[in-house]
Motif scaffolding. Sequence first.
Motif, PDB file in Angstrom:
ATOM      1  N   THR A 130       0.832  -1.215   0.000  1.00  0.00           N
ATOM      2  CA  THR A 130       0.000   0.000   0.000  1.00  0.00           C
ATOM      3  C   THR A 130       0.862   1.258   0.000  1.00  0.00           C
ATOM      4  OG1 THR A 130      -1.742  -1.161   1.198  1.00  0.00           O
ATOM      5  CG2 THR A 130      -1.830   1.239   1.198  1.00  0.00           C
ATOM      6  N   LYS A 131       1.908   1.274   0.834  1.00  0.00           N
ATOM      7  CA  LYS A 131       2.802   2.437   0.882  1.00  0.00           C
ATOM      8  C   LYS A 131       3.535   2.630  -0.445  1.00  0.00           C
ATOM      9  CE  LYS A 131       3.495   2.612   5.897  1.00  0.00           C
ATOM     10  NZ  LYS A 131       4.442   2.532   7.002  1.00  0.00           N
ATOM     11  N   GLU A 132       3.904   1.510  -1.074  1.00  0.00           N
ATOM     12  CA  GLU A 132       4.575   1.591  -2.368  1.00  0.00           C
ATOM     13  C   GLU A 132       3.622   2.174  -3.415  1.00  0.00           C
ATOM     14  OE1 GLU A 132       7.508   1.531  -5.117  1.00  0.00           O
ATOM     15  OE2 GLU A 132       7.677   1.144  -2.957  1.00  0.00           O
ATOM     16  N   LYS A 133       2.355   1.715  -3.374  1.00  0.00           N
ATOM     17  CA  LYS A 133       1.363   2.261  -4.294  1.00  0.00           C
ATOM     18  C   LYS A 133       1.142   3.751  -4.040  1.00  0.00           C
ATOM     19  CE  LYS A 133      -1.282  -1.985  -5.104  1.00  0.00           C
ATOM     20  NZ  LYS A 133      -2.583  -2.660  -4.901  1.00  0.00           N
ATOM     21  N   ILE A 134       1.097   4.112  -2.746  1.00  0.00           N
ATOM     22  CA  ILE A 134       0.931   5.535  -2.400  1.00  0.00           C
ATOM     23  C   ILE A 134       2.094   6.353  -2.936  1.00  0.00           C
ATOM     24  CG2 ILE A 134       0.895   7.186  -0.483  1.00  0.00           C
ATOM     25  CD1 ILE A 134      -0.718   5.133   1.113  1.00  0.00           C
ATOM     26  N   ARG A 135       3.335   5.824  -2.774  1.00  0.00           N
ATOM     27  CA  ARG A 135       4.522   6.535  -3.290  1.00  0.00           C
ATOM     28  C   ARG A 135       4.442   6.675  -4.811  1.00  0.00           C
ATOM     29  NH1 ARG A 135       7.354   3.760   0.860  1.00  0.00           N
ATOM     30  NH2 ARG A 135       7.828   2.025  -0.541  1.00  0.00           N
ATOM     31  N   GLU A 136       4.024   5.604  -5.488  1.00  0.00           N
ATOM     32  CA  GLU A 136       3.912   5.653  -6.952  1.00  0.00           C
ATOM     33  C   GLU A 136       2.869   6.683  -7.375  1.00  0.00           C
ATOM     34  OE1 GLU A 136       3.006   1.734  -8.225  1.00  0.00           O
ATOM     35  OE2 GLU A 136       5.021   0.934  -7.843  1.00  0.00           O
TER      36      GLU A 136
END
Length: 353
Positions: free
Chosen positions: A51-57
């Motif tokens: 989820t955090k990776e998606k948020i960063r993307e």
Amino acid sequence: FPSHDSAPSSASFTPFMQLAQGTRREVIEDILDIQIFSVMNNILKHRILETKEKIREIETRIELDKQKVKLQQDYIKQLEEDKKKRHDDIQLTISETYEGIKLLEEKIECLSGELGTLSNSIEDDNEISKRRTEMVTLYKSLQIRIEKITDEIVFYEEHDTCPTCTQILSSELKETAIGKHAHKKEEICTAVDTLNNKIQELETRANEIFAAKQKILEIQTEITKYNTEIIGGQNYIRKLKKEMDDFSNNQTSTEEAKIQLKTIAKQVVEAAENRGKLKENSFYLDAASSLLKDTGIKTKIIKQYLPVINKLVNKYLSAMDFFVSFELDEAFNETIKSRHRDDFSYASYRDWE
């Protein structure tokens, strides 16, 4: 209690009290059947990372799209500024051309006035030309008559006999004839002189008229030149107005840029909405993670069962006539109390033994 890194055997069992605190916790969790929370926590950690990776993307994409929006806005602004500048430049050029035409019209008006004055000054052109021609013709005629009279005088002076009738010319007759012809010649010469003076006056006036005509021709040429420039200026103004109308009506580039801006802005809004949903989901995942950590639900369960475990351990110690007070805290540190010694650990108890 068996060791977790070897197969069960008589040599693979390690007393619970000799286990590390983390291992003790695992044993208790296994006994209480709450290891599922650790498995869930591991899965949750993976989802949190995703989820955090998606948020960063998404945030990276949002920043890129924001930069695109800014660039597109600058591009549209530049288009509109260029359009306004071009419009202002054309309008200024049209105004300057109108001023130029106005100056040319004023010059033509001034030259036309001068032309009218010159035209009025040579109204006698045809009369002067006619009179001059008549006088020149008369002058030539009088010259011929003078030549004839001179020939007659010479005849009487040089001849004593008439060549036609052979009659003798007396001196008296010759003198009379010569006198008449001389008098006539004098009258004609006087008339010729008067006529010559008048012809000179007409020549002077004719020269003045010729100079005026030359000046009129120059003015007419200049007026024609100015009229040509005016027509050219008017055509240029029409061309500029058409260009300005076409430029004003042609909104294709600006409209396309605005449509593209709306598309990018929509992408930013959608990405922001997705980020909001992911952050909301991340919030719930973090909350669930807090619950699934060792300090969360498991700690509450362990807190609930630790008194039971301590009570059972002390019960069995008492049954074995081992009169000590045993207690495990939440960190699985043991506290052992006896009658002769206050507090000591399991390791100090072994040393004491």
